[in-house]
Write a protein that holds these residues in place. Structure first.
Motif, PDB file in Angstrom:
ATOM      1  N   PHE A 154     -11.130   8.871  -2.001  1.00 11.41           N
ATOM      2  CA  PHE A 154     -10.056   8.256  -1.214  1.00 11.41           C
ATOM      3  C   PHE A 154     -10.582   7.708   0.115  1.00 11.41           C
ATOM      4  O   PHE A 154     -10.221   6.601   0.528  1.00 11.41           O
ATOM      5  N   GLY A 158     -10.711   3.954   1.175  1.00 15.32           N
ATOM      6  CA  GLY A 158      -9.847   3.693   2.322  1.00 15.32           C
ATOM      7  C   GLY A 158     -10.513   2.863   3.395  1.00 15.32           C
ATOM      8  O   GLY A 158      -9.879   2.000   4.005  1.00 15.32           O
ATOM      9  N   ALA A 161     -10.511  -0.744   1.940  1.00 12.70           N
ATOM     10  CA  ALA A 161      -9.346  -1.214   1.193  1.00 12.70           C
ATOM     11  C   ALA A 161      -8.789  -2.539   1.703  1.00 12.70           C
ATOM     12  O   ALA A 161      -8.490  -3.447   0.913  1.00 12.70           O
ATOM     13  N   ARG A 206      -3.087   1.613   3.325  1.00 10.24           N
ATOM     14  CA  ARG A 206      -3.720   2.626   4.177  1.00 10.24           C
ATOM     15  C   ARG A 206      -3.073   3.984   3.979  1.00 10.24           C
ATOM     16  O   ARG A 206      -3.766   5.015   3.894  1.00 10.24           O
ATOM     17  N   CYS A 209      -4.260   5.730   0.790  1.00  8.04           N
ATOM     18  CA  CYS A 209      -5.629   6.261   0.892  1.00  8.04           C
ATOM     19  C   CYS A 209      -5.675   7.523   1.741  1.00  8.04           C
ATOM     20  O   CYS A 209      -6.297   8.525   1.356  1.00  8.04           O
ATOM     21  N   TYR A 236      -4.370   8.153  -7.070  1.00  7.09           N
ATOM     22  CA  TYR A 236      -5.623   7.507  -7.474  1.00  7.09           C
ATOM     23  C   TYR A 236      -5.391   6.557  -8.650  1.00  7.09           C
ATOM     24  O   TYR A 236      -6.057   5.516  -8.747  1.00  7.09           O
ATOM     25  N   LEU A 239      -4.349   3.378  -7.056  1.00  9.19           N
ATOM     26  CA  LEU A 239      -5.476   2.617  -6.524  1.00  9.19           C
ATOM     27  C   LEU A 239      -6.328   2.030  -7.645  1.00  9.19           C
ATOM     28  O   LEU A 239      -6.911   0.948  -7.489  1.00  9.19           O
TER      29      LEU A 239
END
Length: 604
Positions: A154, A158, A161, A206, A209, A236, A239
Motif C-alpha cells: 500500500f 501510495g 499513485a 490517497r 492507499c 487492494y 487498487l
C-alpha cells in the motif's frame, strides 16, 4: 468385531510393546487422543483376554471397546483415531466408502509385516519425538507477515499513485471508470469490483492507499485482525483494478489470493494452512511447468540463466557479478531451478521433514532471486507462504525462547463454529477444484465447461489465479531512453530512478518498493509503442510538466518549464565485461537501435 465379557469405562488399544514402530506410533496416537483411550502392550495385559490368541496380538493391534467388543487391524486403528479431534473422518470412510475398508485391511498386514524396516524411516520423516502438529504459532506469524507485506504494497503504490492514476497522472482513474461504465453498464460493478465507484478523486486514491497502510498496522499489532484482513483484501482488489496497466503483476494477484486465504486461516486454522499449502504448490509448480511447456530454447538447453541476470527488469548490483559466473555454474543453477520448481513442490503433501525440504529449497531460491533482482514484495510473500510448511514444534527449535514465549501469550486456538466450518469447507472445495481445473488446462489446453463457467464467475475477485514467471527468457535488454528538447535539435535525457539509463550508474536496490513506471518501461521496450497505449499519454504529461508524473522520475532536465518536444529512442543494453568495467568504470554498454517514438509537441 468380537465381544469380550469384560466391560471398561474407556476403550483400550493393545499393541506390541517390543516393536519400535508400534511404540512410536502409539505414543503419537496417545498425544492425539489424550485420556480418551487407554494404551497397553500385549506383553502386560494379554493374560486378561484369553479369548484373543497370542498370535492375534503379535499380528495386529487390538481395540477393546467399553462394551467389550473387539476390533483388530485397520478397523482398530481407525476406531482409535476416531477419539482424536478432527480424525473421525477415517472411520467414516472405513464404514461408508465402498472398497475403502477392503483396501485398508489388505494394506494393514503389508505394513505390519515390515514394521522393523519402517521404524527408521518413521524417525527420519517425522522426527524422533513426533507430536501432533500445531499451527497456532505458525498462523500468528503468518498473519503478521501478511500485514507487513500489505503495508509495503500500500505504501509503495501510495507514493506513486497520483502520478500513475491521479487526475493529472498517466492513466487517470476517472477516465478508466467512465470507459468501463460505458462499455459494461451495470455489469461493471461486478466485472471491475472496486470502492472507487463511489469516488475517483485524487483524495479517494490517497485515502485508499493510506487506509490500507493503517489497516496493515492494525493487523501487524493483532488489532481486529479479521476485520482488517477483509478490508485489506477489499482495498487492494480496488487498487488492482484502478491501477490498470500499472497493477496486475503476478505478485499482486498472489497477494490478493494469499490475503483472502489469510482471512480463512484466521477463522479456521487447519483448513487455512492446507489451502495456503495448495496455493504455494500451484504457484511454484506452475512457475516451472510454463518454462517447459513454452518450448523456449534457453530453458530447453539450460542456458536461461546466462541471460536472466542481464535482462531482468530491474537488476540489483549483485546481478552484474552473477552474470559473470562460469557457464557451468549458471547451467547447474538452471537445473537447480527446475528441481526446486517442478520436483520440490510435491513434497508439500508429504510427511513433515520432506515438507521442510520443500520449504528450505523454496526459501533458498527466493533469497537468490531477492539478491539479484528487485521484484517488489514477491520474494517476501513467497517466503511467508513457506511458513505454513512448518509446524509450531519446528519453529520453537529455531526461534529464541523469549520470542516463542511472547507469541505463545498472543495466540489462541481457533475453533470455528459449525456454520463457519461448513462455509470454509465449501470454499475450500471450490478453491481446490478450480485450481485443479486450471492446472489441467495448462497441460491439456482446455478446461471443462462447468469449471470454465465457475472460474469465469469468480474471476473478478481474483481468488484463484494462474501463475508462471519467466516462461520465455528474454535474451536481449532493449531500453527506452526518453529525451526532451526546446528546439528539436539539442536533446536532454530524462533519468529514471531505477531502470538502466546512465551506463556509469550502478544498478540500484529498490526492494521491497516497486517503481511501477520503471517496470512498465521494461515491458514497453519489448514491443512497439502502439502495443503500449499508455506510453503516448506519459509523453504528453512530460510536455505538460505534470509534477505528479515528473515526481516518478529520477532526473527531470526541464524543472522550471516543460520542453517543446519529447521523443523516445531505443537502445540495446548489456553488462560491461570485467575488463571494460576496470577500464571505464561503466556497468553497462549500450548501442542505439533506432527511434521508439518520434518527436512530438503538445497537441500534436
Amino acid at each position: 468385531m468380537q465381544t469380550t465379557n469384560a466391560l471398561r469405562r474407556q476403550p483400550l488399544l493393545i499393541y506390541d510393546g517390543d516393536c519400535g514402530f508400534c511404540v512410536y506410533w502409539v505414543r503419537y496416537w496417545q498425544r492425539l487422543t489424550g485420556d480418551r483411550v487407554t494404551y497397553a502392550p500385549y506383553q502386560e495385559v494379554a493374560a486378561q483376554y484369553p479369548e484373543i490368541p497370542l498370535a492375534a496380538f503379535q499380528r495386529a493391534v487390538q481395540y477393546i471397546a467399553p462394551d467389550g467388543k473387539i476390533a483388530s487391524g485397520a478397523e482398530a486403528a481407525f476406531l482409535t483415531l476416531s477419539h482424536a479431534n478432527g480424525k473421525g473422518f477415517w472411520l467414516t470412510l472405513y464404514r461408508h466408502l465402498p472398497s475403502f475398508a477392503a483396501i485398508a485391511e489388505r494394506m494393514y498386514p503389508i505394513v505390519a509385516s515390515h514394521r522393523s524396516a519402517l521404524y527408521r524411516p518413521s524417525l527420519w520423516l517425522w522426527g524422533r519425538d513426533y507430536e501432533p502438529p500445531r499451527f497456532e504459532l505458525i498462523s500468528w506469524l503468518f498473519l503478521r507477515a501478511i500485514g507487513l507485506i500489505y503495508l509495503v504494497a500500500f505504501v509503495s503504490f501510495g507514493v506513486q499513485a497520483l502520478g500513475l492514476i491521479g487526475s493529472h497522472g498517466i492513466l487517470p482513474l476517472s477516465e478508466f471508470a467512465g470507459a468501463a461504465r460505458s462499455q459494461l453498464g451495470l455489469a461493471s460493478y461486478w466485472q471491475v469490483p472496486m470502492v472507487f465507484w463511489l469516488d475517483q478523486s485524487d483524495f479517494a486514491i490517497r485515502a485508499t492507499c493510506w487506509a490500507g497502510a493503517a489497516l496493515s498496522l492494525l493487523l501487524i499489532f493483532n488489532v481486529l485482525p479479521r476485520l482488517s484482513l477483509f478490508f485489506l483484501y477489499t482495498l487492494y482488489l480496488s487498487l488492482f483494478y484502478a491501477g490498470q496497466t500499472f497493477m496486475g503483476f503476478q505478485w499482486d494477484a498472489l497477494l490478493l489470493e494469499s490475503g483472502f486465504l489469510a482471512l480463512v486461516l484466521s477463522m479456521a486454522t487447519r483448513p487455512g494452512i492446507w489451502l495456503l499449502r495448495w496455493l504455494l504448490f500451484r504457484f511454484m509448480f506452475l512457475s516451472g511447468a510454463v518454462k517447459l511447456l513454452s518450448a523456449d530454447p534457453t530453458w530447453a538447453n539450460l542456458s536461461a540463466l546466462a541471460y536472466y541476470f542481464q535482462t531482468a527488469p530491474l537488476p540489483t548490483p549483485l546481478a552484474w557479478y552473477a552474470h559473470h559466473l562460469p557457464q557451468a555454474v549458471l547451467t547447474a543453477s538452471t537445473v537447480a531451478t527446475f528441481v526446486i520448481e517442478l520436483a520440490l513442490p510435491f513434497l508439500i503433501f508429504f510427511p513433515r521433514r520432506l515438507r521442510f525440504i520443500a520449504a528450505c529449497g523454496t526459501l533458498f531460491l527466493q533469497v537468490v532471486i531477492l539478491l539479484t533482482g528487485n521484484y517488489a514484495f514477491f520474494n517476501l510473500l513467497t517466503m511467508a507462504l513457506c511458513l505454513v510448511l512448518f509446524d509450531d514444534a519446528a519453529l520453537r527449535k529455531v526461534l529464541p525462547a523469549r520470542v516463542t514465549g511472547f507469541v505463545q501469550h498472543q495466540v489462541r486456538d481457533v475453533n470455528p463454529g459449525k456454520i463457519v466450518s461448513y462455509v470454509v469447507a465449501a470454499f475450500a472445495l471450490l478453491i481446490v477444484l478450480i485450481g485443479l481445473a486450471q492446472l489441467d488446462a495448462v497441460f491439456s489446453g482446455r478446461i471443462s465447461a462447468p469449471a470454465a463457467w465457475v472460474n469465469e464467475q469468480i474471476a473478478p475477485l481474483r481468488l484463484v489465479n494462474t501463475y508462471g514467471l519467466f516462461a520465455v527468457m528474454t535474451t536481449t535488454l532493449p531500453e527506452i531512453i526518453v529525451e526532451g528538447s526546446d528546439d528539436g535539435v539539442h536533446w536532454r535525457e530524462y533519468g529514471f530512478k531505477y531502470k538502466p539509463g546512465d551506463v556509469m550508474r550502478r544498478p540500484r536496490w529498490n526492494f521491497p518498493h516497486q517503481p511501477r513506471l520503471d517496470w512498465q518501461m521494461w515491458f514497453a521496450a519489448l514491443g512497439t509503442a502502439s502495443e503500449s497505449p499508455w506510453f503516448s499519454l506519459f509523453l504528453q504529461r512530460l510536455l505538460e510538466n505534470s509534477p505528479e508524473v515528473t515526481a516518478l522520475l529520477g532526473v527531470n532536465p526541464f524543472p522550471h518549464k516543460p520542453p517543446l518536444y519529447v521523443r523516445a529512442l531505443l537502445y540495446d543494453y548489456r553488462y560491461s565485461s570485467p575488463e571494460e568495467k576496470r577500464t571505464t568504470g561503466a556497468w553497462w554498454v549500450r548501442q542505439p537501435e533506432g527511434i521508439y517514438y518520434p518527436a512530438i509537441a503538445l497537441g500534436s
